[in-house]
Design a protein around this motif. Sequence first.
Motif, PDB file in Angstrom:
ATOM      1  N   TRP A 249      28.909  -0.231   1.727  1.00  0.00           N
ATOM      2  CA  TRP A 249      30.222  -0.866   1.742  1.00  0.00           C
ATOM      3  C   TRP A 249      31.196  -0.004   2.555  1.00  0.00           C
ATOM      4  O   TRP A 249      31.101   1.231   2.529  1.00  0.00           O
ATOM      5  CB  TRP A 249      30.770  -0.990   0.319  1.00  0.00           C
TER       6      TRP A 249
ATOM      7  N   VAL B 137      37.000  -0.714   1.057  1.00  0.00           N
ATOM      8  CA  VAL B 137      36.832  -1.481  -0.183  1.00  0.00           C
ATOM      9  C   VAL B 137      36.731  -0.483  -1.327  1.00  0.00           C
ATOM     10  O   VAL B 137      35.679   0.101  -1.578  1.00  0.00           O
ATOM     11  CB  VAL B 137      35.580  -2.384  -0.129  1.00  0.00           C
TER      12      VAL B 137
ATOM     13  N   PRO C 264      34.652  -6.180  -5.803  1.00  0.00           N
ATOM     14  CA  PRO C 264      35.323  -6.814  -4.654  1.00  0.00           C
ATOM     15  C   PRO C 264      35.500  -8.317  -4.858  1.00  0.00           C
ATOM     16  O   PRO C 264      34.724  -8.965  -5.572  1.00  0.00           O
ATOM     17  CB  PRO C 264      34.369  -6.527  -3.487  1.00  0.00           C
TER      18      PRO C 264
ATOM     19  N   ASN D 220      36.594 -12.617  -0.484  1.00  0.00           N
ATOM     20  CA  ASN D 220      36.802 -12.301   0.934  1.00  0.00           C
ATOM     21  C   ASN D 220      36.158 -10.974   1.307  1.00  0.00           C
ATOM     22  O   ASN D 220      35.588 -10.826   2.401  1.00  0.00           O
ATOM     23  CB  ASN D 220      38.299 -12.260   1.255  1.00  0.00           C
ATOM     24  N   GLN D 221      36.230  -9.995   0.420  1.00  0.00           N
ATOM     25  CA  GLN D 221      35.641  -8.691   0.704  1.00  0.00           C
ATOM     26  C   GLN D 221      34.112  -8.776   0.745  1.00  0.00           C
ATOM     27  O   GLN D 221      33.478  -8.155   1.605  1.00  0.00           O
ATOM     28  CB  GLN D 221      36.096  -7.681  -0.352  1.00  0.00           C
TER      29      GLN D 221
ATOM     30  N   ASP E  72      33.186 -10.613   3.992  1.00  0.00           N
ATOM     31  CA  ASP E  72      33.342  -9.722   5.154  1.00  0.00           C
ATOM     32  C   ASP E  72      32.202  -8.705   5.226  1.00  0.00           C
ATOM     33  O   ASP E  72      31.730  -8.355   6.316  1.00  0.00           O
ATOM     34  CB  ASP E  72      34.684  -8.988   5.082  1.00  0.00           C
ATOM     35  N   TYR E  73      31.757  -8.226   4.067  1.00  0.00           N
ATOM     36  CA  TYR E  73      30.651  -7.271   4.010  1.00  0.00           C
ATOM     37  C   TYR E  73      29.369  -7.905   4.553  1.00  0.00           C
ATOM     38  O   TYR E  73      28.638  -7.284   5.355  1.00  0.00           O
ATOM     39  CB  TYR E  73      30.465  -6.812   2.562  1.00  0.00           C
TER      40      TYR E  73
END
Length: 518
Positions: A64, A68, A73, A76-77, A80-81
Amino acid sequence: MERKVGIIGAGISGLLACKYALAKGYHPLVFESRNTIGGVWTQTVETTKLQTPKPLYQFTDFAWPSSVETVFPDQNQVFDYLQSYANHFDLLKHIKFNTKVVSIKYEGPSDEEIQSWALWGGNNDPFGNLGKWVVTTQHLLNQTIEVMQVDFVILCLGRFSDLPNIPEFPSDKGPEVFDGKVMHSMDYSALDYQSARNLIKGKQVTVVGFQKSALDIAMECSVANGVEKPCTVICRTPHWNVPDYFPWGFPLAYLYLNRFSELLVHKPGEGLLLSLLASLLLPLRWSISKFVESDIKKKHRLKKFDMVPDHSFLQEMNSCLISTVPEGFYDNAEKGSIVLKRSQTFSFCKDGVLLDNHAKTKEPIKCDLVILATGYKGDQKLKDIFSSPKFQDYIIGSSNKTVPLYRECIHPRIPQLAVIGFSESIANLYTSELRCKWLFELLDSKFKLPNIQKMEKDVLEWDKFKKRSSGKYYRRSCIGALHIWYNDQLCKDMGLNPKRKKGAWAEMFEPYGPNDYA
């Protein structure tokens, strides 16, 4: 000649399969019906967060980002990852987006010949050399049909999307008699956040279900409408949804995610000594479950709301049903902006919802909107992808048994095909990654599978375990309580040392996670 591997789905399992196919020199063709990667993380409720602590939910070779910082999370996080992972390994160019797989058909030996085989694929070659899979796809934007051949198929369909489970009702007691709107949580999650807020604002909402989606949606409704228009939650089966992962301040991982915790559980294929040990440690297993339950009952005030489950926390863990409760959920229930109702069944009437005869509430629950957070038909989704009725029967198996997959990946009687991500664990991401490692070592002929008879015997042993440990939820094929024991089998197959820790104490008592299998 370069082998073509067809991968159906570009969620987490599909991305992993694509990455490992490239690493082994195969030609992956990934088919994804959506316009983006991410599977279940493509569309979620606005308040949805990761259920698994971040350290347990990461790729072994792609950490990650430091930006973050939270342990859980948000959507959205996570998305995105996954995007960063796909970009880092240059996976996107191998994915055909907006492309739905209509069916897959095996062209090769007849059903009768396949039935007579003693070895997987006839000769225990993962690619068989006897047939090919024909994949028929439809492009969802221009409706064009394309047919292509591949040497191997990996089904990464996901079991929590696309095919909603809608309860059935008598003809005069279903949604058609209700004056309001009825929708599934899948359709609610598909709305953009503003549209979802507009939909529930000022409405009397009833949510059916008591798992993660139901709790998140109910929380959003209660925040939007307060006590003036409380959200009613119809709970058919209460669950041990956790407030956090520290019962009475003690890390849950040290109670359930290490080798010692698995000594307390009867395991498929265990010897006499392990069986005796599990029996002797039964009181400790019971005590640990009660220890966790007491913490949850206190923090959530479950007795007050008549929400104490009838089953143990251990069964909840064994069934992969653990989820975290949104912060403030039971506080809102205390204030009255969430109303909890228990009822095994329900039906519709003109003004709202009627609970069954055993429920305390006899009057209709008046509402404008009913959201069914009633899950998905993962088994049906897996079955429908096959054009062959024989393979459909094989993959689903008996209605009173789990989906019959050896190592939760291979059906002994379906050649040149694997399933990744259908069986659940305590952390699906790294379980799928280890399965992909295992699968591509198999495809690379680094090891051979046992004969079909031995594989089917092993599948039956795991079926017995799941029924014993998970109760009515056995078809979820959860390996949560034995994820280390299960991973040990994969490691041994690949010729790897299953003991991944440094030192005897760490090996026995420290929790296992993704980094142990890097």
